[in-house]
Design a protein around this motif. Structure first.
Motif, PDB file in Angstrom:
ATOM      1  N   LEU A 183     119.735  68.286  19.233  1.00  0.00           N
ATOM      2  CA  LEU A 183     118.507  68.515  19.343  1.00  0.00           C
ATOM      3  C   LEU A 183     117.356  67.330  19.542  1.00  0.00           C
ATOM      4  N   GLN A 188     111.928  69.139  22.853  1.00  0.00           N
ATOM      5  CA  GLN A 188     113.033  70.372  23.429  1.00  0.00           C
ATOM      6  C   GLN A 188     112.106  71.632  23.744  1.00  0.00           C
ATOM      7  N   VAL A 222     111.249  70.787  17.687  1.00  0.00           N
ATOM      8  CA  VAL A 222     111.252  71.500  19.068  1.00  0.00           C
ATOM      9  C   VAL A 222     109.716  71.830  19.190  1.00  0.00           C
ATOM     10  N   ASP A 231     114.535  75.094  27.103  1.00  0.00           N
ATOM     11  CA  ASP A 231     115.735  73.734  27.263  1.00  0.00           C
ATOM     12  C   ASP A 231     116.757  74.865  26.892  1.00  0.00           C
TER      13      ASP A 231
END
Length: 159
Positions: A10, A14, A40, A85
């Motif tokens: 990660l 994202q 994220v 993503d």
């Protein structure tokens, strides 16, 4: 599941799209909260129309959700549209090749096909181990998953 290692590295910023569980789907909420702690951004799907890909709207834990046209909890219309993503995918059954059965509307197959035309995306099924079956009857338009996470293990289908 949230306490185990995630199968993808990660990077802060994202976008990981989860889902609001329906019926007896595995609830990805704790996993999504854990991923958010890694920096994220989260998103949830929105059903636009029956034969269309899903749209994703930004969402953070604790933000209000509203029932969409199919009765599924979704971010409000004013939430920004994003392109994920990583996509956490609900399923009814999966097999050892990464094929899945959903609830028959084809939203995730259309969505994955569209997103993969735009950019590289990782599709991770989220399920109970008991949902694994010997074989799922896959058609040409069905899109296989990269991984499936269950409460007991991770299945990697990327070969």
């Amino acid at each position: 599941m949230a306490a185990r290692a995630f199968p993808v590295v990660l990077a802060p910023g994202q976008i990981v799209a989860g889902y609001s569980p329906i019926r007896s789907e595995f609830d990805p909420g704790p996993l999504m909260h854990a991923l958010a702690r890694h920096g994220v951004h989260l998103a949830l799907p929105v059903v636009i129309a029956r034969d269309q890909p899903l749209l994703f709207r930004s969402w953070s834990a604790g933000e209000p959700l509203a029932r969409g046209q199919l009765g599924i909890l979704e971010p409000p219309a004013e939430a920004p549209v994003v392109v994920p993503d990583i996509l956490l995918v609900p399923l009814a059954a999966f097999d050892r090749l990464g094929h899945r059965i959903g609830y028959g509307a084809g939203h995730y197959d259309r969505t994955l096909a569209q997103l993969r035309e735009w950019k590289a995306i990782t599709a991770i099924g989220v399920a109970f181990a008991a949902q694994q079956v010997e074989a799922v009857p896959a058609l040409l338009h069905d899109v296989a998953l990269d991984y499936v996470l269950t409460e007991t293990q991770m299945h990697d289908f990327r070969s």
